[in-house]
Enzyme design. Sequence first.
Site, PDB file in Angstrom:
ATOM      1  N   LYS A 151     141.658  39.880 -60.639  1.00  0.00           N
ATOM      2  CA  LYS A 151     142.340  41.041 -60.060  1.00  0.00           C
ATOM      3  C   LYS A 151     143.320  40.640 -58.968  1.00  0.00           C
ATOM      4  CE  LYS A 151     139.445  44.920 -61.385  1.00  0.00           C
ATOM      5  NZ  LYS A 151     138.841  46.215 -61.061  1.00  0.00           N
ATOM      6  N   LYS A 174     140.071  43.613 -73.279  1.00  0.00           N
ATOM      7  CA  LYS A 174     139.219  44.809 -73.185  1.00  0.00           C
ATOM      8  C   LYS A 174     140.047  46.035 -72.824  1.00  0.00           C
ATOM      9  CE  LYS A 174     137.245  45.564 -68.603  1.00  0.00           C
ATOM     10  NZ  LYS A 174     136.664  46.890 -68.464  1.00  0.00           N
ATOM     11  N   LYS A 209     140.951  50.818 -67.647  1.00  0.00           N
ATOM     12  CA  LYS A 209     141.686  51.865 -66.937  1.00  0.00           C
ATOM     13  C   LYS A 209     142.914  51.294 -66.274  1.00  0.00           C
ATOM     14  CE  LYS A 209     137.662  54.008 -65.120  1.00  0.00           C
ATOM     15  NZ  LYS A 209     137.199  53.052 -64.136  1.00  0.00           N
TER      16      LYS A 209
HETATM   17  P1  ATP Z   1     139.102  49.182 -63.991  1.00  0.00           P
HETATM   18  O1  ATP Z   1     140.213  48.686 -64.881  1.00  0.00           O
HETATM   19  O2  ATP Z   1     139.559  50.101 -62.879  1.00  0.00           O
HETATM   20  O3  ATP Z   1     138.148  48.098 -63.548  1.00  0.00           O
HETATM   21  P2  ATP Z   1     137.383  49.835 -66.193  1.00  0.00           P
HETATM   22  O4  ATP Z   1     138.040  50.463 -67.382  1.00  0.00           O
HETATM   23  O5  ATP Z   1     137.034  48.384 -66.263  1.00  0.00           O
HETATM   24  O6  ATP Z   1     138.297  50.171 -64.947  1.00  0.00           O
HETATM   25  P3  ATP Z   1     135.014  50.442 -64.666  1.00  0.00           P
HETATM   26  O7  ATP Z   1     134.968  51.672 -63.820  1.00  0.00           O
HETATM   27  O8  ATP Z   1     135.269  49.112 -64.026  1.00  0.00           O
HETATM   28  O9  ATP Z   1     136.093  50.684 -65.843  1.00  0.00           O
HETATM   29  O10 ATP Z   1     133.684  50.332 -65.523  1.00  0.00           O
HETATM   30  C1  ATP Z   1     132.837  51.425 -65.799  1.00  0.00           C
HETATM   31  C2  ATP Z   1     131.832  51.049 -66.860  1.00  0.00           C
HETATM   32  O11 ATP Z   1     132.491  50.978 -68.133  1.00  0.00           O
HETATM   33  C3  ATP Z   1     131.185  49.676 -66.654  1.00  0.00           C
HETATM   34  O12 ATP Z   1     129.818  49.777 -67.006  1.00  0.00           O
HETATM   35  C4  ATP Z   1     131.912  48.770 -67.621  1.00  0.00           C
HETATM   36  O13 ATP Z   1     131.093  47.679 -68.059  1.00  0.00           O
HETATM   37  C5  ATP Z   1     132.226  49.731 -68.771  1.00  0.00           C
HETATM   38  N1  ATP Z   1     133.433  49.364 -69.514  1.00  0.00           N
HETATM   39  C6  ATP Z   1     134.689  49.246 -68.996  1.00  0.00           C
HETATM   40  N2  ATP Z   1     135.567  48.925 -69.959  1.00  0.00           N
HETATM   41  C7  ATP Z   1     134.860  48.816 -71.128  1.00  0.00           C
HETATM   42  C8  ATP Z   1     135.206  48.492 -72.491  1.00  0.00           C
HETATM   43  N3  ATP Z   1     136.460  48.222 -72.835  1.00  0.00           N
HETATM   44  N4  ATP Z   1     134.229  48.483 -73.416  1.00  0.00           N
HETATM   45  C9  ATP Z   1     132.956  48.756 -73.061  1.00  0.00           C
HETATM   46  N5  ATP Z   1     132.556  49.059 -71.811  1.00  0.00           N
HETATM   47  C10 ATP Z   1     133.491  49.099 -70.847  1.00  0.00           C
HETATM   48 MG    MG Z   2     136.348  47.252 -64.473  1.00  0.00          MG
END
Ligand code: ATP
Ligand code: MG
Length: 340
Positions: free
Chosen positions: A112, A203, A206
């Site tokens: 990050k 992956k 967000k």
């Molecule tokens: P950011 O990019 O802001 O880190 P993120 O999409 O990674 O956002 P988080 O809020 O960090 O989302 O994660 C929330 C939950 O969703 C965590 O348990 C994480 O393991 C799960 N998660 C995030 N992205 C994925 C994905 N692509 N597939 C499966 N699980 C996911």
């Molecule tokens: Mg994340």
Amino acid sequence: APRVLSGIQPTADSFHLGNYLGALRQWVSLQDTHEAFYCVVDLHAITVEHDPEVLRRRSKVAAAQLLAMGVDPERATVFVQSQVPEHAELAWVLGCLTGFGEAGRMTQFKDKSAKQGQSNTTVGLFTYPILQAADILLYSPEPGDGERVLRVPVGEDQRQHLELTRTLANRFNHRFGDTFVPPEAFIPEGAAKITDLQEPTAKMSKSASSPQGIIDVLEEPGPMRKKIMRAVTDTGTEVVYDEENKAGVTNLLRIFSALEGTPIPDLEKRYADSGYGQFKKDIAQAVLDTFTPIRERTRELLADEAELDRLLALGAERAGKVAARTMDTVRERVGFVGRG
Ligand code: ATP
Ligand code: MG
């Protein structure tokens, strides 16, 4: 019942399909078998630059989505992290037990911060895993709470942070006396890792995915269908699971299988003669069938903001009671002067 704790960042206007299939759907089923604490982690969301009004809005939309998905505020404790100030307080104490080099080894920080650039990287982003450790350990069951088990569902991306949490729990216990239950990582049944529709080896995320690569829970049906129809596949025609050579199709198979509850080999058979078009159309329908009721319910919940605020205050009060008790013990053990 054993305790389970999980959090999600309000870093976007909506959760996405990866969040849903990899984590949030399991939050709903885990509340049947666990004493559940689910937290919208807004303190984590300010580790990168943000707009205050947008953050406040997103935290509420996040909470509304959780409830709309079926998280039950009567059974699970749903709350916003900043409403329980003990999170930040315990993070300070744990930070004083964490080696600088130890924190520097966290790969998510390296990723990050590389993306942010050095001048935009904050100390908060660096210490984020320590705050995450506090988020978890505050809800450590005490003797007399029944089963002293603390479970944390984790995707691969969070494994290293949970390992640090366990290390800090053990270190605190060793130095100051048995206080924390080291949390257990587990991958909940049916959790699927979902990749980006345009970049199927990365992956779905967000903060990192492009709008075309991500399916939002709150997305309108039209654009959602289009995105799935335009998802990157390959020049072949066969619907087969092959992580290495057919990452796009493999991701779509995983999505479909998770949504419909159908084993992947059965889907391969069903689409053996139909090519990608029909396959994608049916996936789009499955996504819509799942997300349309959630979208509508979220809208209803947001229409009564006073009621949503009330539910969150209730959650914060319940979480706060547990957190305050843990912090009392921590203050005493660390050697802070009691208020009498
Ligand atoms: P950011 O990019 O802001 O880190 P993120 O999409 O990674 O956002 P988080 O809020 O960090 O989302 O994660 C929330 C939950 O969703 C965590 O348990 C994480 O393991 C799960 N998660 C995030 N992205 C994925 C994905 N692509 N597939 C499966 N699980 C996911
Ligand atoms: Mg994340």
